[in-house]
Scaffold this active site. Structure first.
Site, mmCIF file in Angstrom:
data_model
loop_
_atom_site.group_PDB
_atom_site.id
_atom_site.type_symbol
_atom_site.label_atom_id
_atom_site.label_comp_id
_atom_site.label_asym_id
_atom_site.label_seq_id
_atom_site.Cartn_x
_atom_site.Cartn_y
_atom_site.Cartn_z
ATOM 1 N N LYS A 1 -43.342 -20.454 98.053
ATOM 2 C CA LYS A 1 -42.979 -21.580 98.938
ATOM 3 C C LYS A 1 -41.770 -21.196 99.791
ATOM 4 O O LYS A 1 -40.635 -21.193 99.321
ATOM 5 C CB LYS A 1 -42.639 -22.845 98.142
ATOM 6 C CG LYS A 1 -42.584 -24.057 99.080
ATOM 7 C CD LYS A 1 -41.727 -25.184 98.595
ATOM 8 C CE LYS A 1 -40.268 -25.011 98.843
ATOM 9 N NZ LYS A 1 -39.859 -24.945 100.274
ATOM 10 N N GLY B 1 -31.755 -19.820 96.352
ATOM 11 C CA GLY B 1 -31.257 -20.940 97.143
ATOM 12 C C GLY B 1 -29.876 -21.333 96.670
ATOM 13 O O GLY B 1 -29.171 -20.534 96.053
ATOM 14 N N SER B 2 -29.506 -22.562 96.929
ATOM 15 C CA SER B 2 -28.145 -22.989 96.613
ATOM 16 C C SER B 2 -27.988 -23.236 95.110
ATOM 17 O O SER B 2 -28.961 -23.480 94.393
ATOM 18 C CB SER B 2 -27.815 -24.265 97.382
ATOM 19 O OG SER B 2 -28.660 -25.297 96.945
ATOM 20 N N THR B 3 -26.752 -23.217 94.655
ATOM 21 C CA THR B 3 -26.463 -23.440 93.241
ATOM 22 C C THR B 3 -26.869 -24.858 92.834
ATOM 23 O O THR B 3 -27.402 -25.078 91.742
ATOM 24 C CB THR B 3 -24.972 -23.160 92.987
ATOM 25 O OG1 THR B 3 -24.767 -21.757 93.220
ATOM 26 C CG2 THR B 3 -24.547 -23.510 91.575
ATOM 27 N N GLY C 1 -30.494 -24.916 92.447
ATOM 28 C CA GLY C 1 -30.811 -24.073 91.293
ATOM 29 C C GLY C 1 -30.691 -24.843 89.984
ATOM 30 O O GLY C 1 -31.517 -24.688 89.075
ATOM 31 N N GLU D 1 -31.379 -16.949 91.847
ATOM 32 C CA GLU D 1 -30.471 -16.214 92.750
ATOM 33 C C GLU D 1 -29.797 -17.261 93.613
ATOM 34 O O GLU D 1 -30.426 -17.847 94.490
ATOM 35 C CB GLU D 1 -31.263 -15.241 93.626
ATOM 36 C CG GLU D 1 -31.938 -14.118 92.869
ATOM 37 C CD GLU D 1 -30.956 -13.099 92.335
ATOM 38 O OE1 GLU D 1 -29.767 -13.141 92.686
ATOM 39 O OE2 GLU D 1 -31.391 -12.259 91.530
ATOM 40 N N CYS E 1 -25.946 -15.021 101.285
ATOM 41 C CA CYS E 1 -25.408 -15.362 99.959
ATOM 42 C C CYS E 1 -24.271 -14.435 99.586
ATOM 43 O O CYS E 1 -23.315 -14.837 98.944
ATOM 44 C CB CYS E 1 -26.520 -15.272 98.930
ATOM 45 S SG CYS E 1 -27.410 -13.719 98.975
ATOM 46 N N GLU F 1 -19.028 -22.661 99.604
ATOM 47 C CA GLU F 1 -19.822 -21.752 100.422
ATOM 48 C C GLU F 1 -20.031 -22.399 101.799
ATOM 49 O O GLU F 1 -20.726 -23.415 101.901
ATOM 50 C CB GLU F 1 -21.166 -21.522 99.716
ATOM 51 C CG GLU F 1 -21.965 -20.409 100.292
ATOM 52 C CD GLU F 1 -23.280 -20.201 99.550
ATOM 53 O OE1 GLU F 1 -23.879 -21.183 99.067
ATOM 54 O OE2 GLU F 1 -23.712 -19.038 99.462
HETATM 55 P P1 NAD Z 1 -31.597 -24.792 99.195
HETATM 56 O O1 NAD Z 1 -31.267 -24.700 97.751
HETATM 57 O O2 NAD Z 1 -31.355 -26.058 99.895
HETATM 58 O O3 NAD Z 1 -33.124 -24.433 99.445
HETATM 59 C C1 NAD Z 1 -33.692 -23.229 98.987
HETATM 60 C C2 NAD Z 1 -35.184 -23.424 98.779
HETATM 61 O O4 NAD Z 1 -35.370 -24.380 97.746
HETATM 62 C C3 NAD Z 1 -35.929 -23.975 99.996
HETATM 63 O O5 NAD Z 1 -37.210 -23.384 100.056
HETATM 64 C C4 NAD Z 1 -36.049 -25.462 99.672
HETATM 65 O O6 NAD Z 1 -37.158 -26.070 100.298
HETATM 66 C C5 NAD Z 1 -36.232 -25.416 98.167
HETATM 67 N N1 NAD Z 1 -35.847 -26.641 97.447
HETATM 68 C C6 NAD Z 1 -34.942 -27.580 97.804
HETATM 69 N N2 NAD Z 1 -34.882 -28.551 96.868
HETATM 70 C C7 NAD Z 1 -35.770 -28.224 95.892
HETATM 71 C C8 NAD Z 1 -36.149 -28.811 94.655
HETATM 72 N N3 NAD Z 1 -35.628 -29.962 94.232
HETATM 73 N N4 NAD Z 1 -37.073 -28.187 93.901
HETATM 74 C C9 NAD Z 1 -37.615 -27.016 94.298
HETATM 75 N N5 NAD Z 1 -37.296 -26.403 95.462
HETATM 76 C C10 NAD Z 1 -36.378 -27.002 96.256
HETATM 77 O O7 NAD Z 1 -30.790 -23.588 99.877
HETATM 78 P P2 NAD Z 1 -30.701 -23.231 101.419
HETATM 79 O O8 NAD Z 1 -29.587 -24.011 102.010
HETATM 80 O O9 NAD Z 1 -32.029 -23.272 102.049
HETATM 81 O O10 NAD Z 1 -30.310 -21.692 101.323
HETATM 82 C C11 NAD Z 1 -29.038 -21.228 101.319
HETATM 83 C C12 NAD Z 1 -28.579 -20.960 99.899
HETATM 84 O O11 NAD Z 1 -29.341 -19.894 99.328
HETATM 85 C C13 NAD Z 1 -27.143 -20.500 99.851
HETATM 86 O O12 NAD Z 1 -26.479 -21.134 98.787
HETATM 87 C C14 NAD Z 1 -27.266 -19.004 99.597
HETATM 88 O O13 NAD Z 1 -26.131 -18.435 99.015
HETATM 89 C C15 NAD Z 1 -28.462 -18.940 98.730
HETATM 90 N N6 NAD Z 1 -29.055 -17.592 98.741
HETATM 91 C C16 NAD Z 1 -28.922 -16.806 97.619
HETATM 92 C C17 NAD Z 1 -29.423 -15.506 97.623
HETATM 93 C C18 NAD Z 1 -29.262 -14.630 96.405
HETATM 94 O O14 NAD Z 1 -29.972 -13.633 96.306
HETATM 95 N N7 NAD Z 1 -28.377 -14.943 95.480
HETATM 96 C C19 NAD Z 1 -30.080 -15.015 98.755
HETATM 97 C C20 NAD Z 1 -30.202 -15.830 99.868
HETATM 98 C C21 NAD Z 1 -29.683 -17.130 99.846
#
Ligand code: NAD
Length: 490
Positions: free
Chosen positions: A178, A231-233, A236, A253, A287, A384
């Site tokens: 996704k 995605g974000s903490t 996560g 991650e 990230c 962040e």
């Molecule tokens: P986000 O957590 O808002 O979204 C990430 C993904 O999760 C998207 O596909 C979103 O649609 C999905 N999502 C959102 N809510 C969800 C839920 N309740 N259940 C399941 N999926 C859900 O993050 P973002 O703002 O899109 O991305 C940026 C973040 O990602 C930053 O915090 C960045 O540091 C992190 N990131 C981490 C790495 C790593 O390898 N550690 C790499 C890239 C980005």
């Protein structure tokens, strides 16, 4: 797939592009121009059901019997197809995300390397074998964990898709991926290419969709055995809760607030341009962006001035121009969020040295921004920001540098700049981060484990270790005795 405007990008399920059953169509625009790019299909729950069913059927069908050599051949074939289609993929990524095309090309190369790396790493998938004593003999089997539900963010759509897909496919899993609802175009194209080079239907399914609905439904789906999330903490933590019901295997991650430590004995000719790159690459939407630059006190004022000078010379603008170094942010809403943090820094008493105001005109541009006179307790040093904004923090000595570097809830990456090699190695052991670079800014390299300490997540990507996260170990114990075992002595 042409890069032209106003086309429809459908879901990819069971080897073909398909209309959503109960999803919707969403307009996507280029972040750098605001111009329409096309309509993207977003998956609903029935679509996720279809994708999971297809993945399950593929796993239980021929794919489950495919030998590693064949999976290796297919991964190499996909890497070759990406190279043949690199112009289209890089342009598509640039238009969809707004990032500089030079970055999109670099990430495409990284993605190709990942597929090649795991095509080779397959050879390391092996169990082990041991006599146990007496007539018992043990051997282990490595089996794919099953259907992997993978969720990736918008900042590196193609690269993150490659990080997720390559180890899962190498291990023999099938995947429902996704992408973020705003940036699914290259992942969809990747799935098409995979199908063209011979990946069987159902092995790779791509279902763009909204996070709290489609994403959450995928994580909770009883047909999904393993969840891999980037995605974000905050999200996560929610994914962890959702995955716990089914006791799903889980990799997270998450976010970062990574330090970049500059000691007075560092070679500044090297440290300054690399530190500039480490925060402003991909407009700071990374990230592992080194968003906290920690500088030894005697060097501080000179460093801030030289760093700001270099950051101010970056070429910001049309992401499709080959010379551009910093493109647009992902959206105007995100730009507002980034600017909100800068305002907060001003309120908390920090000094904005360059940048700090949204750029006028079309597109979600924000200039490279340097915030000095920062205390590590300030919001701009703890949260962040995920934009082209660096905070520069002074430190007194090595102990103080370590204390500040670790005084944050994240632990993804750290870079140390010093002329003293022994100090570099000392800090590598003391800093709580998944990766530490010494006099070198790079972080994501195929074959080198990448991942977080603390609230930056757990599990590793890019390494051999990653394969284990897509495998189960089954122990087989055999009696080679000619006599019955008869434990009760009956
Ligand atoms: P986000 O957590 O808002 O979204 C990430 C993904 O999760 C998207 O596909 C979103 O649609 C999905 N999502 C959102 N809510 C969800 C839920 N309740 N259940 C399941 N999926 C859900 O993050 P973002 O703002 O899109 O991305 C940026 C973040 O990602 C930053 O915090 C960045 O540091 C992190 N990131 C981490 C790495 C790593 O390898 N550690 C790499 C890239 C980005």
């Amino acid at each position: 797939m042409a890069v032209a405007t106003q086309r429809e990008y459908l879901l990819f399920i069971n080897g073909e592009a398909t209309e959503p059953d109960d999803g919707e169509l969403r307009e996507v625009a280029e972040p750098a121009t605001g111009q329409a790019l096309g309509k993207v299909a977003l998956a609903g729950e029935r679509d996720v059901d279809r994708a999971v069913d297809a993945a399950r059927a593929a796993l239980e069908g021929d794919w489950g019997k495919t030998p590693p050599t064949e999976r290796s051949r297919l991964l190499h074939a996909l890497a070759d197809a990406m190279v043949s289609n690199r112009k289209e993929l890089a342009e598509l990524e640039t238009r969809n995300v707004g990032k500089a095309i030079s970055s999109a090309k670099a990430e495409l190369n990284g993605a190709v390397e990942n597929f090649r790396y795991y095509a080779s790493a397959i050879a390391s998938i092996a169990g082990r074998s041991n006599p146990i004593g007496g007539s018992l003999h043990f051997y282990s089997l490595k089996e794919p964990v099953g259907v992997a539900g993978q969720i990736v963010p918008w900042n590196y759509p193609l690269l993150m898709a490659s990080w997720k897909l390559s180890p899962a496919l190498a291990a023999g899993c099938t995947v429902v991926l996704k992408p973020d609802e705003a940036t699914p175009l290259t992942a969809l194209r990747l799935a098409e290419l995979a199908s063209e080079v011979g990946f069987p239907p159902g092995v790779i399914n791509v279902v763009p969709g909204r996070g709290p609905t489609t994403g959450a439904y995928l994580v909770s789906h009883p047909g999904v055995d393993k969840v891999a999330f980037t995605g974000s903490t905050k999200t996560g933590a929610e994914v962890m809760r959702l995955a716990s019901d089914g006791i799903k295997r889980l990799t997270l991650e998450l976010g970062g607030k990574s330090p970049n430590l500059v000691f007075a004995d560092a070679n500044l000719e090297d440290a300054i341009p690399s530190s500039v790159w480490s925060i402003y690459y991909s407009a700071g939407q990374s990230c592992e962006a080194r968003s906290r630059v920690l500088v030894e006190r005697p060097l501080y004022d000179d460093f801030v001035s030289r760093f700001s000078d270099a950051a101010g010379r970056l070429k910001v603008g049309d992401p499709l121009e080959p010379e551009t170094q910093v493109g647009s942010l992902i959206s105007e809403a995100h730009r507002e969020r980034v600017h909100g943090f800068v305002e907060r820094g001003r309120e908390e008493g920090a000094e904005v040295v360059i940048g700090g105001e949204p750029t006028n005109g079309n597109g979600a541009f924000y200039p490279p921004t340097v915030i000095a006179k920062v205390d590590n307790a300030m919001t701009v040093a703890q949260e962040e920001i995920f934009g082209p904004v660096v905070t520069v923090i002074p430190f007194e000595d090595e102990q103080d540098a370590i204390r500040i570097a670790n005084d944050v809830r994240y632990g993804l990456m750290a870079t140390v700049w010093t002329g003293d090699p022994a100090r570099g190695h000392r800090l590598a052991r003391r800093i709580k981060a998944g990766t530490v670079g010494i006099n070198m800014p790079y972080t994501a390299i195929a074959g080198i484990p990448f991942g977080g300490y603390k609230q930056s997540g757990f599990g590793r990507e890019l390494g051999l270790e990653t394969l284990e996260l897509y495998l189960e170990t089954k122990s087989v114990i055999v009696s080679t005795s000619p006599k019955p075992i008869n434990p009760f002595g009956l």
